[in-house]
Design a protein around this motif. Structure first.
Motif, short mmCIF file in Angstrom:
data_model
loop_
_atom_site.label_atom_id
_atom_site.label_comp_id
_atom_site.label_asym_id
_atom_site.label_seq_id
_atom_site.Cartn_x
_atom_site.Cartn_y
_atom_site.Cartn_z
N SER A 21 18.77 25.90 37.98
CA SER A 21 18.71 24.69 38.82
C SER A 21 19.70 24.79 39.98
O SER A 21 19.41 24.37 41.09
CB SER A 21 18.95 23.45 37.96
N ASN A 22 20.87 25.38 39.71
CA ASN A 22 21.84 25.57 40.80
C ASN A 22 21.29 26.50 41.87
O ASN A 22 21.49 26.29 43.06
CB ASN A 22 23.15 26.16 40.24
N ARG A 23 20.61 27.54 41.40
CA ARG A 23 20.03 28.50 42.34
C ARG A 23 18.99 27.81 43.22
O ARG A 23 18.88 28.05 44.41
CB ARG A 23 19.38 29.65 41.56
N ARG A 24 18.26 26.89 42.60
CA ARG A 24 17.22 26.18 43.34
C ARG A 24 17.83 25.25 44.39
O ARG A 24 17.37 25.19 45.53
CB ARG A 24 16.39 25.36 42.35
N VAL A 25 18.90 24.55 43.98
CA VAL A 25 19.59 23.66 44.93
C VAL A 25 20.10 24.48 46.11
O VAL A 25 19.95 24.09 47.27
CB VAL A 25 20.76 22.92 44.22
N THR A 26 20.67 25.64 45.82
CA THR A 26 21.18 26.50 46.88
C THR A 26 20.04 26.94 47.80
O THR A 26 20.17 26.93 49.03
CB THR A 26 21.85 27.74 46.28
N ARG A 27 18.88 27.29 47.18
CA ARG A 27 17.74 27.75 47.98
C ARG A 27 17.24 26.64 48.92
O ARG A 27 16.97 26.87 50.08
CB ARG A 27 16.62 28.19 47.03
N VAL A 28 17.17 25.43 48.36
CA VAL A 28 16.71 24.29 49.18
C VAL A 28 17.71 24.02 50.30
O VAL A 28 17.31 23.76 51.45
CB VAL A 28 16.52 23.03 48.29
N THR A 29 18.99 24.09 49.98
CA THR A 29 20.02 23.83 51.00
C THR A 29 19.95 24.88 52.12
O THR A 29 20.05 24.53 53.30
CB THR A 29 21.43 23.82 50.37
N VAL A 30 19.77 26.12 51.71
CA VAL A 30 19.66 27.19 52.72
C VAL A 30 18.43 26.97 53.59
O VAL A 30 18.49 27.09 54.83
CB VAL A 30 19.61 28.58 52.02
N LEU A 31 17.32 26.61 52.95
CA LEU A 31 16.09 26.33 53.72
C LEU A 31 16.31 25.17 54.68
O LEU A 31 15.92 25.23 55.86
CB LEU A 31 14.93 26.01 52.75
N PHE A 32 16.95 24.11 54.18
CA PHE A 32 17.23 22.93 55.00
C PHE A 32 18.08 23.31 56.23
O PHE A 32 17.73 22.98 57.36
CB PHE A 32 17.95 21.89 54.14
N PRO A 80 9.08 12.14 45.53
CA PRO A 80 8.91 12.36 44.09
C PRO A 80 7.72 13.26 43.72
O PRO A 80 7.62 13.66 42.57
CB PRO A 80 8.66 10.95 43.54
N TYR A 81 6.86 13.54 44.66
CA TYR A 81 5.61 14.22 44.31
C TYR A 81 5.53 15.68 44.79
O TYR A 81 4.60 16.39 44.44
CB TYR A 81 4.41 13.44 44.89
N ILE A 82 6.45 16.09 45.64
CA ILE A 82 6.38 17.42 46.22
C ILE A 82 7.65 18.19 45.87
O ILE A 82 8.75 17.63 45.87
CB ILE A 82 6.29 17.34 47.78
N GLU A 83 7.51 19.47 45.62
CA GLU A 83 8.69 20.31 45.36
C GLU A 83 9.59 20.33 46.59
O GLU A 83 9.11 20.26 47.72
CB GLU A 83 8.25 21.73 45.03
N ALA A 84 10.89 20.47 46.31
CA ALA A 84 11.89 20.31 47.37
C ALA A 84 11.63 21.21 48.59
O ALA A 84 11.67 20.74 49.74
CB ALA A 84 13.27 20.60 46.81
N PHE A 136 15.33 16.17 53.29
CA PHE A 136 16.37 16.73 52.42
C PHE A 136 17.10 15.62 51.67
O PHE A 136 17.30 15.70 50.45
CB PHE A 136 17.35 17.55 53.28
N MET A 137 17.46 14.56 52.40
CA MET A 137 18.18 13.45 51.75
C MET A 137 17.27 12.74 50.75
O MET A 137 17.73 12.35 49.67
CB MET A 137 18.68 12.47 52.82
N ALA A 138 16.00 12.57 51.12
CA ALA A 138 15.05 11.92 50.20
C ALA A 138 14.93 12.73 48.92
O ALA A 138 14.86 12.18 47.82
CB ALA A 138 13.70 11.76 50.87
N HIS A 139 14.92 14.04 49.09
CA HIS A 139 14.81 14.88 47.89
C HIS A 139 16.05 14.76 47.02
O HIS A 139 15.95 14.69 45.79
CB HIS A 139 14.59 16.34 48.29
N ARG A 140 17.23 14.69 47.67
CA ARG A 140 18.46 14.55 46.89
C ARG A 140 18.50 13.21 46.14
O ARG A 140 19.16 13.09 45.12
CB ARG A 140 19.71 14.66 47.79
N LEU A 141 17.80 12.22 46.70
CA LEU A 141 17.80 10.89 46.07
C LEU A 141 16.56 10.65 45.20
O LEU A 141 16.34 9.54 44.74
CB LEU A 141 17.88 9.80 47.16
#
Lengths: 294, 169
Positions: A5-16, B48-52, B86-91
């Protein structure tokens, strides 16, 4: 060691962060690009794709919105009707008085070889969509290059100048309103004949700047186009703040647009006017816009 | 299944853009002169419905389309809606708490998205920060989105759940 899950968070953050960086690069390129840039080609292409959907949505929504508007405004319509009836009587009297003067003006213009804005060829178009956010000052019209529309032409309605054409496809075009901060219009104060430049501020009154003004301006003075980029004599608006010039200073004031830009449904595009000033790359005054983001 | 969800999300974004520029366009439904920010709302409520990863990319795509349909510099809405997604996904965990929380997040992120646009727009010389009526342009879309959030959130819930059932069967 990172969990999944941490790896995924990092991946999403990098993509963002990458996408934000890409957005930043796109914006930088767009600001620095010229009128014929890839950005404008993409804008035209996107607009062409969206146009059928927008026209269909507009066609479906118009009657419903018209009905809702009608019901909402029923109370005010009656008093508005009375006010307009009085106004019509006043105007009929004024028309009779000015007919003779009009004839004199026409003869003088013929003698001086002046162009009359009313005699220019115009194309009537309907607005079917607007920009995608409250910060956009554009409208989309259902006439394009096939109807003789080209970039830079003046757009007017019955009250005065609405804006200028800034993007054209075969059947559609985009107009940039005079309230857009990237639009400047060369103007003349009708009562004094002094010239200046009116610029948009995104919303509300326009900014008027006069560099060589010798006479004061008063509230209500009519501001018209000076004929350099747009046809002469098109009403831009009226002065809302009185001002007088000081030596060495720019005279600044505000102009209320003559047209209620939020309520315009139909416009005319002046197609038969050749500007004195050619449209410069990068744009500056008199109706041109800076190319970035145009 | 993932591909279908992304396709439905993209279709929702395109419908939102069409409605934003027509039904909520100038001279149409704009209470007090400002329309709801439908595209931002759709991006928030898709969380809530789509992967990050897909959600952030859809946010970027929606923003880029808004840029292409608008008058500003390209990339500004793309950045803003990427931030919103990104923020919506975090929340997104909060969306499950209650519908009220979903609405509150939608309003907050609508405001944040527009604020990011104003700040970035000013950095790129758009003069958005000095526009008259700026407060109204930032606050009213968030307010109108409160009213639209409930039907759209319920609509998404129905749509994605019914598709889930169809995919499961």
């Amino acid at each position: 060691m990172f969990s999944q899950s941490n790896r995924r968070v990092t991946r999403v953050t990098v993509l963002f962060l990458s996408l934000v960086a890409i957005g930043f690069i796109i914006a930088t390129f767009d600001v620095r690009s010229d009128q014929d840039s890839v950005g404008n080609v993409l804008r035209e292409g996107t607009q062409s794709v969206f146009t059928p959907f927008q026209k269909a949505a507009d066609w479906v929504a118009s009657p419903v919105i018209g009905f809702v508007d009608g019901v909402a405004n029923l109370a005010s319509l009656r008093s508005e009707n009375d006010r307009l009836a009085d106004r019509v009587r006043e105007l009929e009297a004024e028309v009779q008085a000015t007919t003779a003067l009009e004839e004199q003006v026409r003869q003088l213009e013929l003698i001086n070889g002046l162009e009359v804005a009313g005699d220019l060829t115009t194309v009537t178009a309907r607005i079917y969509a607007s920009g995608s956010s409250p910060f956009d000052n554009v409208r989309y019209i259902d006439k394009g290059a096939e109807d003789g529309i080209v970039v830079g032409q003046a757009v007017v309605d019955e009250d005065g100048l609405v804006g200028r054409v800034d993007l054209v496809s075969a059947k559609d075009a985009r107009i940039r309103l005079i309230t857009d901060p990237l639009v400047s219009v060369g103007v003349r104060i009708q009562s004094t004949n002094e010239t200046g430049i009116v610029s948009g501020r995104g919303d509300g009154p326009l900014r008027l700047e006069m560099f060589r003004a010798t006479q004061p301006i008063s509230v209500g003075d009519l501001v018209v186009t000076d004929g350099s980029r747009f046809p002469p004599g098109l009403v831009v608006g009226s002065i809302t703040v009185a001002a007088s010039s000081e030596v060495g200073f720019v005279l600044r004031s505000e102009v209320e647009p003559a047209t209620n830009l939020s309520q315009v449904d139909y416009v005319k595009i002046v197609v038969g006017f050749t500007p004195i000033d050619p449209l410069l790359d990068g744009g500056s005054d008199d109706g041109s816009t800076s190319s970035g983001g145009s | 299944m993932r591909r279908s969800r992304v396709a439905v999300a993209l279709a929702s974004v395109i419908v939102a853009i069409v409605l934003q520029t027509t039904v909520f366009g100038a001279g149409r439904i704009r209470p007090f002169g400002v329309a709801p920010a439908l595209v931002i709302l759709v991006i928030v409520l898709l969380a809530p419905y789509i992967e990050a990863e897909y959600h952030v990319m859809i946010g970027f795509t929606a923003g880029l389309l808004m840029d292409l349909m608008g008058s500003g510099t390209l990339g500004l809405w793309a950045m803003s809606l990427t931030v919103v997604a990104f923020m919506a996904h975090r929340l997104r965990q909060r969306f499950a708490d209650s519908l009220g929380m979903t609405v509150a997040i939608a309003a907050l992120l609508t405001f944040v998205g527009q604020l990011v646009f104003v700040v970035v727009g000013t950095l790129f010389g758009q003069g958005t920060m000095s526009e008259p009526g700026l407060a109204g342009k930032l606050l009213l879309p968030a307010l109108w989105n409160i009213f639209l959030a409930v039907p759209i959130a319920l609509g998404f819930r129905l749509m994605f759940r019914s598709r889930e059932r169809r995919w499961a069967s």
